[in-house]
Design a protein around this motif. Sequence first.
Motif, PDB file in Angstrom:
ATOM      1  N   GLU A 292      40.278  36.557  29.666  1.00  0.00           N
ATOM      2  CA  GLU A 292      38.969  37.207  29.543  1.00  0.00           C
ATOM      3  C   GLU A 292      38.953  38.541  30.290  1.00  0.00           C
ATOM      4  OE1 GLU A 292      36.028  34.488  30.929  1.00  0.00           O
ATOM      5  OE2 GLU A 292      36.338  33.041  29.300  1.00  0.00           O
ATOM      6  N   LYS A 293      39.576  38.571  31.458  1.00  0.00           N
ATOM      7  CA  LYS A 293      39.639  39.808  32.237  1.00  0.00           C
ATOM      8  C   LYS A 293      40.442  40.870  31.506  1.00  0.00           C
ATOM      9  CE  LYS A 293      41.002  41.630  36.781  1.00  0.00           C
ATOM     10  NZ  LYS A 293      41.507  41.283  38.142  1.00  0.00           N
TER      11      LYS A 293
ATOM     12  N   ALA B 177      40.926  41.108  28.255  1.00  0.00           N
ATOM     13  CA  ALA B 177      40.153  41.569  27.099  1.00  0.00           C
ATOM     14  C   ALA B 177      39.052  42.533  27.530  1.00  0.00           C
ATOM     15  CB  ALA B 177      39.560  40.374  26.359  1.00  0.00           C
ATOM     16  N   ALA B 178      38.369  42.220  28.634  1.00  0.00           N
ATOM     17  CA  ALA B 178      37.300  43.090  29.130  1.00  0.00           C
ATOM     18  C   ALA B 178      37.829  44.441  29.570  1.00  0.00           C
ATOM     19  CB  ALA B 178      36.576  42.413  30.289  1.00  0.00           C
ATOM     20  N   ALA B 179      39.087  44.461  30.020  1.00  0.00           N
ATOM     21  CA  ALA B 179      39.702  45.714  30.469  1.00  0.00           C
ATOM     22  C   ALA B 179      40.263  46.531  29.307  1.00  0.00           C
ATOM     23  CB  ALA B 179      40.809  45.415  31.478  1.00  0.00           C
ATOM     24  N   GLY B 180      40.135  46.015  28.087  1.00  0.00           N
ATOM     25  CA  GLY B 180      40.618  46.744  26.918  1.00  0.00           C
ATOM     26  C   GLY B 180      42.102  46.617  26.671  1.00  0.00           C
TER      27      GLY B 180
ATOM     28  N   GLU C 144      45.732  43.471  22.188  1.00  0.00           N
ATOM     29  CA  GLU C 144      45.778  42.053  21.818  1.00  0.00           C
ATOM     30  C   GLU C 144      47.159  41.457  22.047  1.00  0.00           C
ATOM     31  OE1 GLU C 144      46.863  38.895  18.921  1.00  0.00           O
ATOM     32  OE2 GLU C 144      47.468  41.015  18.830  1.00  0.00           O
TER      33      GLU C 144
END
Length: 404
Positions: free
Chosen positions: A269-270, A272-275, A278
């Motif tokens: 999750e961290k 993904a939140a940091a961009g 994938e």
Amino acid sequence: MTDATTRAASGTAARNAESAASFTALYGTEPEGIWAAPGRVNLIGEYTDFNDGFVMPLALPHTARAAVARRTDGVLRLHSTDMPGGVVQLRVDELAPHAGHGWAAYPAGVVWALREAGHRVTGADIQLTSTVPTGAGLSSSAALEVVTALALNALFGLGLTASELAVLGQRAENAFVGVPCGVMDQMASACCTEGHLLYLDTRDLGSRQVPFDLAAQGLTLLVVDTRVKHALGDGAYAERRAGCEEGARILGIPALRDLPYDGLDAALEKLAAAGADESVLRFVRHVVSDNQRVEQVIALLDAGDAPAVGPVLTAGHVSLRDDLRVSCPELDLAVSAANGAGALGARMTGGGFGGSAIVLVDVAAAAAVTESVLEAFASAGYAAPGVFTAVPSAGARRLAPAAW
């Protein structure tokens, strides 16, 4: 001494004498010794070694052999009975990374790494031969590196340990050849022992020899060589290493080894939140889960429950296929056909993009599983794979003294 032992000793002596005679015919002098270093198959823990993680390889009976004599004139002469062309002649003081040399870059890189580390290696005549299949994901290159390092360590009295030789072999492959591999392959070749797996912490090179007597539980481990050649210098391996390092950087940890399995979901999750890309999320998920699978396997083996290792292997293949994306159709077919025919579990092993799969199977079902894999390959129009039993074998060692 049993008849089988006598025959084996006689065969080894004959091969040593043949190697010595071939060396003498080529170089005009006798070798000072003959050494061997094995290829390996990795039971579990893939792409974890360059993340400071855990691995569990075993040495194969297939080896690279080197007949070697010292030189004092700065000349390095290399010859392989398995490769086209004649002797490759180089000067040790002119060795430089990324200079080509084909197969000879692996032993030449070891000489370079030894000299870079301050060891006085003044030249050598080396003749190599190998029974480790090339491009099969069984560490043929590490076997060449380790056998060269072992021989030069002995002849020049360098006093290096097996682990130190493995690290130098890795440096040769990383810095000289240009493949950013971890240290597992070289450590397996240098440090495995007969009848055991090597449970290795690649951060500090701490290890434990784990007894691996599958026959006692009515099991065997098959290796399926798909004969699809893989090449790790084409950028795919480096891309995955860079992605893992990017994931660790974003998470603020030294390496993915430092991310516990129970913290994986929060870490994803961290990321993904940091961009993060994938692919970075997938790579991180594979590495952390495969470290966990190593821990599962060691616990099962310590408990004497080798059959339960099978599903862990299959789960590892799914992760390599879907998250790391280093499988190929032939490897996937080998795994699915083996499992469909009653294997306890199977997975690709090694760097992927071809190479080999391993299959854990009851001895009684091994022939039927093998036949199923062969039939599946034939039906798909693929070349027939090679199938053999993985026998936990000895690590690097000297085979013969100076007197023949």
